[in-house]
Design a protein around this motif. Structure first.
Motif, mmCIF file in Angstrom:
data_model
loop_
_atom_site.group_PDB
_atom_site.id
_atom_site.type_symbol
_atom_site.label_atom_id
_atom_site.label_comp_id
_atom_site.label_asym_id
_atom_site.label_seq_id
_atom_site.Cartn_x
_atom_site.Cartn_y
_atom_site.Cartn_z
ATOM 1 N N ASN A 40 0.626 -0.962 0.054
ATOM 2 C CA ASN A 40 -0.019 -0.129 0.037
ATOM 3 C C ASN A 40 0.777 1.108 -0.057
ATOM 4 O OD1 ASN A 40 -2.454 -0.978 0.033
ATOM 5 N ND2 ASN A 40 -2.392 -1.749 2.031
ATOM 6 N N ILE A 41 1.852 1.280 0.709
ATOM 7 C CA ILE A 41 2.892 2.409 0.783
ATOM 8 C C ILE A 41 3.631 2.517 -0.770
ATOM 9 C CG2 ILE A 41 5.157 3.203 1.653
ATOM 10 C CD1 ILE A 41 4.289 1.816 4.479
ATOM 11 N N ASN A 42 3.916 1.596 -1.242
ATOM 12 C CA ASN A 42 4.624 1.409 -2.448
ATOM 13 C C ASN A 42 3.651 2.052 -3.517
ATOM 14 O OD1 ASN A 42 6.830 0.404 -1.311
ATOM 15 N ND2 ASN A 42 6.568 -1.606 -1.782
ATOM 16 N N ASN A 43 2.518 1.704 -3.258
ATOM 17 C CA ASN A 43 1.309 2.024 -4.556
ATOM 18 C C ASN A 43 1.070 3.318 -4.540
ATOM 19 O OD1 ASN A 43 -0.426 1.165 -6.724
ATOM 20 N ND2 ASN A 43 -2.007 1.754 -5.041
ATOM 21 N N SER A 44 1.044 3.900 -2.892
ATOM 22 C CA SER A 44 0.757 5.196 -2.856
ATOM 23 C C SER A 44 1.812 6.243 -3.483
ATOM 24 C CB SER A 44 0.914 5.494 -1.393
ATOM 25 O OG SER A 44 -0.402 4.863 -0.893
ATOM 26 N N ILE A 45 3.117 5.835 -3.147
ATOM 27 C CA ILE A 45 4.156 6.490 -3.786
ATOM 28 C C ILE A 45 4.222 6.517 -5.230
ATOM 29 C CG2 ILE A 45 6.914 6.764 -3.984
ATOM 30 C CD1 ILE A 45 6.864 5.658 -1.172
ATOM 31 N N ALA A 46 4.078 5.264 -6.058
ATOM 32 C CA ALA A 46 3.870 5.133 -7.395
ATOM 33 C C ALA A 46 2.574 5.974 -7.890
ATOM 34 C CB ALA A 46 3.535 3.906 -7.852
ATOM 35 N N TRP A 47 1.617 6.033 -7.118
ATOM 36 C CA TRP A 47 0.213 6.754 -7.603
ATOM 37 C C TRP A 47 0.751 8.307 -7.416
ATOM 38 C CZ3 TRP A 47 -2.570 10.480 -4.653
ATOM 39 C CH2 TRP A 47 -3.670 10.805 -5.050
ATOM 40 N N ILE A 48 1.146 9.047 -6.764
ATOM 41 C CA ILE A 48 1.609 10.518 -6.689
ATOM 42 C C ILE A 48 2.662 10.580 -7.782
ATOM 43 C CG2 ILE A 48 2.883 12.159 -5.303
ATOM 44 C CD1 ILE A 48 2.043 10.634 -2.590
ATOM 45 N N ALA A 49 3.641 10.016 -8.123
ATOM 46 C CA ALA A 49 4.583 10.117 -9.214
ATOM 47 C C ALA A 49 3.801 10.103 -10.455
ATOM 48 C CB ALA A 49 5.832 9.199 -9.489
ATOM 49 N N SER A 50 2.992 9.014 -10.617
ATOM 50 C CA SER A 50 1.856 8.722 -12.024
ATOM 51 C C SER A 50 1.022 10.110 -11.993
ATOM 52 C CB SER A 50 1.415 7.671 -12.207
ATOM 53 O OG SER A 50 0.643 7.368 -11.186
ATOM 54 N N VAL A 51 0.294 10.508 -10.908
ATOM 55 C CA VAL A 51 -0.786 11.488 -10.957
ATOM 56 C C VAL A 51 -0.092 12.830 -11.389
ATOM 57 C CG1 VAL A 51 -2.187 12.922 -9.812
ATOM 58 C CG2 VAL A 51 -2.255 10.675 -9.628
ATOM 59 N N ILE A 52 1.283 13.227 -11.148
ATOM 60 C CA ILE A 52 1.746 14.478 -11.194
ATOM 61 C C ILE A 52 2.019 14.453 -12.687
ATOM 62 C CG2 ILE A 52 3.911 15.936 -11.060
ATOM 63 C CD1 ILE A 52 3.888 14.790 -8.153
ATOM 64 N N PHE A 53 2.619 13.164 -13.402
ATOM 65 C CA PHE A 53 2.935 13.229 -14.779
ATOM 66 C C PHE A 53 1.857 13.420 -15.389
ATOM 67 C CE2 PHE A 53 3.672 10.306 -18.223
ATOM 68 C CZ PHE A 53 4.631 11.102 -18.975
ATOM 69 N N ALA A 54 0.751 12.542 -14.959
ATOM 70 C CA ALA A 54 -0.537 12.621 -15.833
ATOM 71 C C ALA A 54 -1.158 13.676 -16.027
ATOM 72 C CB ALA A 54 -1.666 11.574 -15.203
ATOM 73 N N TYR A 55 -1.206 14.554 -14.963
ATOM 74 C CA TYR A 55 -1.863 15.845 -14.952
ATOM 75 C C TYR A 55 -1.155 16.983 -15.995
ATOM 76 C CZ TYR A 55 -3.745 20.562 -13.701
ATOM 77 O OH TYR A 55 -4.173 21.937 -14.056
ATOM 78 N N VAL A 56 0.158 16.832 -16.045
ATOM 79 C CA VAL A 56 0.906 17.672 -16.922
ATOM 80 C C VAL A 56 0.540 17.241 -18.440
ATOM 81 C CG1 VAL A 56 3.250 18.323 -17.740
ATOM 82 C CG2 VAL A 56 2.793 18.362 -15.202
ATOM 83 N N THR A 57 0.679 15.860 -18.627
ATOM 84 C CA THR A 57 0.334 15.484 -19.965
ATOM 85 C C THR A 57 -0.996 15.680 -20.486
ATOM 86 O OG1 THR A 57 0.271 13.206 -19.226
ATOM 87 C CG2 THR A 57 2.587 14.062 -19.918
ATOM 88 N N ASN A 58 -1.883 15.357 -19.684
ATOM 89 C CA ASN A 58 -3.315 15.367 -20.093
ATOM 90 C C ASN A 58 -3.758 16.940 -20.264
ATOM 91 O OD1 ASN A 58 -5.642 13.030 -19.132
ATOM 92 N ND2 ASN A 58 -3.202 12.615 -19.019
ATOM 93 N N ARG A 59 -3.235 17.970 -19.633
ATOM 94 C CA ARG A 59 -3.665 19.205 -19.604
ATOM 95 C C ARG A 59 -2.919 19.861 -20.750
ATOM 96 N NH1 ARG A 59 -2.430 24.390 -18.620
ATOM 97 N NH2 ARG A 59 -3.855 25.542 -17.172
#
Length: 136
Positions: A40-59
């Motif tokens: 769960n901790i590992n998934n949370s860290i992976a999620w944060i990294a991917s959300v930041i990347f996704a927001y920039v690219t989607n936007r």
């Protein structure tokens, strides 16, 4: 060519979605391999990294947001983050079911979770976050 032109947004979303998913999975699997932390901790860290990347690219490259004020930008970011958090909860449930309840491989569980997340996130972004933006 017409099919590509008519589906440019979906194709762009899929490309950046694959890149986002790779970031998420690679970060998750590296943390699984290199740490003794709970998944769960590992998934949370992976999620944060991917959300930041996704927001920039989607936007920028998928929905071509033209937010012009700080209020519009903030509203867009909050809505994007809310949708991503909802999909994060979905994925956590999927991981728990596959890994904890069923005892399946964490990598397989992660891939299944990501498929569900990709579909949900596209529709959330298109219908809730960038809904007033012209489709490209």
């Amino acid at each position: 060519m017409k099919i590509i032109q008519n589906n440019k947004q979906v194709i762009s979303y899929l490309f950046w979605g694959v890149m986002t998913t790779l970031i998420n999975i690679v970060v998750f699997m590296l943390l699984q391999k290199l740490t003794s932390w709970n998944y769960n901790i590992n998934n949370s860290i992976a999620w944060i990294a991917s959300v930041i990347f996704a927001y920039v690219t989607n936007r920028k490259w998928v929905f071509h947001s033209k937010s012009s004020s700080i209020n519009e930008y903030l509203k867009e970011f909050i809505s994007f983050s809310f949708g991503r958090f909802a999909s994060f909860i979905m994925e956590e449930i999927i991981l728990w079911v596959f890994i904890t309840a069923l005892g399946l491989n964490a990598g397989i569980a992660k891939v299944v979770g990501q498929v569900v997340v990709i579909v949900f996130n596209y529709f959330w972004s298109k219908l809730a976050v960038f809904k007033n933006k012209k489709d490209c």
